[in-house]
Design a protein around this motif. Structure first.
Motif, PDB file in Angstrom:
ATOM      1  N   ARG A  43       5.311  13.249  -8.595  1.00  0.00           N
ATOM      2  CA  ARG A  43       5.417  11.809  -8.365  1.00  0.00           C
ATOM      3  C   ARG A  43       6.821  11.325  -8.736  1.00  0.00           C
ATOM      4  N   SER A  47       0.447   5.115  -9.090  1.00  0.00           N
ATOM      5  CA  SER A  47       0.208   4.717  -7.706  1.00  0.00           C
ATOM      6  C   SER A  47       1.325   5.142  -6.756  1.00  0.00           C
ATOM      7  N   MET A  48       2.403   5.681  -7.297  1.00  0.00           N
ATOM      8  CA  MET A  48       3.554   6.042  -6.473  1.00  0.00           C
ATOM      9  C   MET A  48       3.282   7.312  -5.677  1.00  0.00           C
ATOM     10  N   PRO A  49       3.813   7.386  -4.454  1.00  0.00           N
ATOM     11  CA  PRO A  49       3.649   8.592  -3.653  1.00  0.00           C
ATOM     12  C   PRO A  49       4.571   9.703  -4.152  1.00  0.00           C
ATOM     13  N   ASP A  55      -1.155   7.606   1.194  1.00  0.00           N
ATOM     14  CA  ASP A  55      -2.606   7.604   1.376  1.00  0.00           C
ATOM     15  C   ASP A  55      -3.170   6.205   1.632  1.00  0.00           C
ATOM     16  N   ASN A  56      -2.289   5.228   1.823  1.00  0.00           N
ATOM     17  CA  ASN A  56      -2.672   3.850   2.126  1.00  0.00           C
ATOM     18  C   ASN A  56      -3.513   3.193   1.026  1.00  0.00           C
ATOM     19  N   SER A  57      -3.458   3.740  -0.184  1.00  0.00           N
ATOM     20  CA  SER A  57      -4.156   3.099  -1.299  1.00  0.00           C
ATOM     21  C   SER A  57      -3.336   1.901  -1.769  1.00  0.00           C
ATOM     22  N   HIS A  68       0.848  -1.191   0.000  1.00  0.00           N
ATOM     23  CA  HIS A  68       0.000   0.000   0.000  1.00  0.00           C
ATOM     24  C   HIS A  68       0.886   1.244   0.000  1.00  0.00           C
ATOM     25  N   SER A  69       0.403   2.302  -0.594  1.00  0.00           N
ATOM     26  CA  SER A  69       1.132   3.563  -0.648  1.00  0.00           C
ATOM     27  C   SER A  69       1.357   4.084   0.770  1.00  0.00           C
ATOM     28  N   LEU A  90      -1.161  -0.607  -3.879  1.00  0.00           N
ATOM     29  CA  LEU A  90      -0.286  -0.547  -5.052  1.00  0.00           C
ATOM     30  C   LEU A  90      -0.729  -1.643  -6.018  1.00  0.00           C
ATOM     31  N   SER A 140      11.053  -0.930  -1.291  1.00  0.00           N
ATOM     32  CA  SER A 140      11.722   0.354  -1.178  1.00  0.00           C
ATOM     33  C   SER A 140      12.907   0.162  -0.248  1.00  0.00           C
ATOM     34  N   TRP A 170      12.667   3.058  -5.237  1.00  0.00           N
ATOM     35  CA  TRP A 170      11.534   2.141  -5.380  1.00  0.00           C
ATOM     36  C   TRP A 170      11.914   1.082  -6.397  1.00  0.00           C
TER      37      TRP A 170
END
Length: 144
Positions: free
Chosen positions: A114, A103-105, A36-38, A32-33, A40, A46, A82
């Motif tokens: 991004r 999807s990357m922070p 924002d915890n979305s 998850h990111s 991936l 990482s 990453w």
């Protein structure tokens, strides 16, 4: 083995390779990111390499202009990278790579753009892993 389990195993193999063969530290597998915890699109790794892996040509020019007395040595401060674990047999499309970049922070709070690149870790059936930079968009070639 389910697809999710396979991708998690692939990410764990890449993490072990980076830790024990390439001396990376602060490694973690992310599903998850961290912003924002979305979720991936797939597990990513990482971590912090022992030295900076890549210096963008524009950054290199600016560094040389601001430090003319470097005597050929550019100061290196490693940054968190990453890593996208993949298998050689996978079929990737530009849309799939774009979904990874989408999807990357952000790079940092001060730099909300991004991430512009990921390290593509491609594993072969014999567990050999090769690494390539995958950039988001077109990148100016390095000056020799």
């Amino acid at each position: 083995m389910t697809e999710k389990t396979y991708f998690e195993h692939l990410a764990a193999t890449v993490l072990d390779n980076l830790r024990y063969q390439h001396d990376w530290t602060e490694l973690q597998i992310l599903t998850h990111s961290p912003v924002d915890n979305s979720p991936l699109p797939r597990p990513m790794v990482s971590g912090l390499p022992p030295r900076q892996l890549y210096l963008h040509p524009d950054d290199q020019i600016e560094m040389l202009k601001s430090n003319p007395d470097l005597a050929g040595r550019i100061p290196e401060k490693p940054v968190v990278e990453w890593v996208l674990p993949t298998h050689l047999a996978e079929k990737w499309t530009l849309r799939a790579f774009a979904s990874v970049f989408d999807s990357m922070p952000p790079q940092t709070p001060a730099n909300p753009d991004r991430v512009k690149r990921v390290l593509l870790a491609t594993m072969h059936d014999d567990s050999t892993i090769v690494y390539y930079f995958m950039h988001d968009g077109i990148v100016k070639p390095r000056q020799n």
